[in-house]
Write a protein that holds these residues in place. Sequence first.
Motif, short mmCIF file in Angstrom:
data_model
loop_
_atom_site.label_atom_id
_atom_site.label_comp_id
_atom_site.label_asym_id
_atom_site.label_seq_id
_atom_site.Cartn_x
_atom_site.Cartn_y
_atom_site.Cartn_z
N GLY A 184 0.56 -1.40 0.11
CA GLY A 184 0.01 0.02 0.02
C GLY A 184 0.92 1.24 0.06
N VAL A 185 1.94 1.22 -0.80
CA VAL A 185 2.85 2.42 -0.94
C VAL A 185 3.17 2.60 -2.31
CG1 VAL A 185 3.99 2.04 1.51
CG2 VAL A 185 5.04 0.91 -0.67
N SER A 186 3.80 3.78 -2.59
CA SER A 186 4.04 4.01 -3.81
C SER A 186 5.22 3.21 -4.19
CB SER A 186 4.34 5.71 -4.01
OG SER A 186 5.56 5.93 -3.27
N LEU A 187 5.31 3.46 -5.79
CA LEU A 187 6.38 2.63 -6.34
C LEU A 187 7.79 3.01 -6.10
CD1 LEU A 187 6.14 0.29 -8.45
CD2 LEU A 187 6.56 2.06 -10.25
N GLY A 188 7.89 4.66 -5.93
CA GLY A 188 9.29 5.00 -5.36
C GLY A 188 9.53 4.46 -3.88
N THR A 189 8.67 4.42 -3.03
CA THR A 189 8.87 3.99 -1.82
C THR A 189 9.31 2.56 -1.61
OG1 THR A 189 6.88 5.39 -1.02
CG2 THR A 189 7.71 3.74 0.54
N VAL A 190 8.80 1.61 -2.70
CA VAL A 190 8.96 0.37 -2.71
C VAL A 190 10.49 0.16 -3.09
CG1 VAL A 190 8.73 -1.84 -4.02
CG2 VAL A 190 6.89 -0.46 -3.38
N LYS A 191 11.02 0.91 -4.26
CA LYS A 191 12.45 1.05 -4.75
C LYS A 191 13.25 1.47 -3.34
CE LYS A 191 11.69 2.14 -9.48
NZ LYS A 191 11.55 3.06 -10.29
#
Lengths: 223, 243
Positions: A184-191
């Motif tokens: 439930g987070v953004s793609l940037g946060t995942v990276k």
Amino acid sequence: MRVPVATAILDLNPDYSAGTELDDQRLIELLRVGDERAYEELLTRFQQPVYTLSLRLLNDEGEASDVVQEVFLKVFRNIGHFRGQSSLKTWIYRITVNEAHNARRWFFRHRRREVELDTDPYRTRGWREAIPDNTRSPFEVAFDHEQAGIIQAALDRINPVFRSAVVLRDITDLSYEDIAEILGVSLGTVKSRILRGREALREELKGDLKGRLPLRLIARTAE
Amino acid sequence: MSCDSVQERISPLLDHQLVSAEREDVSAHLQSCASCSARLQALESLRAALQGMNQAPIPPALAMRLRVIASHERWRQLSSISVSVRLRCWGDRAELVFENLMRPLALPFAGGLLSALLLFGMLVPNLSFQHNFHDDLQLAFSSDPDGRLVESLPGEGSPTWLWTRDSVRLEPANAISSRDETVLELTIDEYGRVADYSVSQGQLTPEMQSLILWSRFTPGTLNGKKASGKVSVVFHRHHHVRG
């Protein structure tokens, strides 16, 4: 005493032949109407990855087993409310990650001070140990086992937020998009979390795995 | 490109998350920088080791438990869909409960029933359902001999008369009687015969002697057993014994 076990769960519905894998949408429809094959299919497809994910997040087989049961209970009970906005896989993994998170919190609140006598109550031999592998020496098998233990311990020491990302990416082998949806987070946060998680893990393992490259033992006849 | 920015991009590089221009820049730097190259190798081996951990064998007990959960939840799902399925579900559940209840009792019940039938069958020939209440003995503490004549002498020459209630009456021993009566005190043995006699009042006549000789009485009892006892026989003087 007879208990209501799903003994007839393997009875095949004539609507579909054996061996064909149902797509997500069809599987969900059949689960909603209580089809036996659909329940079996869901377990066959997801019980192993869900258990592995829980175990890697929690590093406790008993806790992981409890989490897996909770996950499937929630899946079966809430399949009617599943809107299909994400894939079935990401939905189940999201439930797993949340349940593991809850279990971990509960564990730290209630059972942290308990001392477990049997540290490995469900110890069973893995498939690598059960199936004879003539290409791998006993040393390599032992090394793999020891290495997995070291990495699991290191995983256990890093921040749970980073751990979830690393486990979902490197162990469960999910895409960044799926991980973003699950957490439930953004793609940037995942990276960012994957990067920081890997770095944290590398730091934790620095020195532990150094010089532990498997030696290949060559059998020789005594002269 | 600096080492710091390259090292930040090593992780996305491993996951093929860099655009081509960025990837080329990072690759060029890695070929010239030993430190960054070593970092890449370390992360690659770490990633390979992590990928080897994706198969934790599921405990058999958990797999079985999941199937039980699936079975329960399937029935729950079915019962929520239609009333007929719900009724069938309840029926199945009731049948299951009944079976679970009866199954442990079935063998002991069948064994007990067969044993009872066998024993009853063996005992039936020995059972008597006829009760002769006339032969019951009085279970009082004791009783006096009865005056009922139970036997008379057969054959010729025997007295053909019998005493009756009108002419003779039996009284308990030491009974009070009037003066115009003859009173004999008889000792009746356990066989009902007269063992001894004495005349308490009046005259002893031959008829009375015959009576004493040839009559048999119901003996008295003591604690339900026949026993000897005494009884008074009263003869009315104005009535003769009738034949």
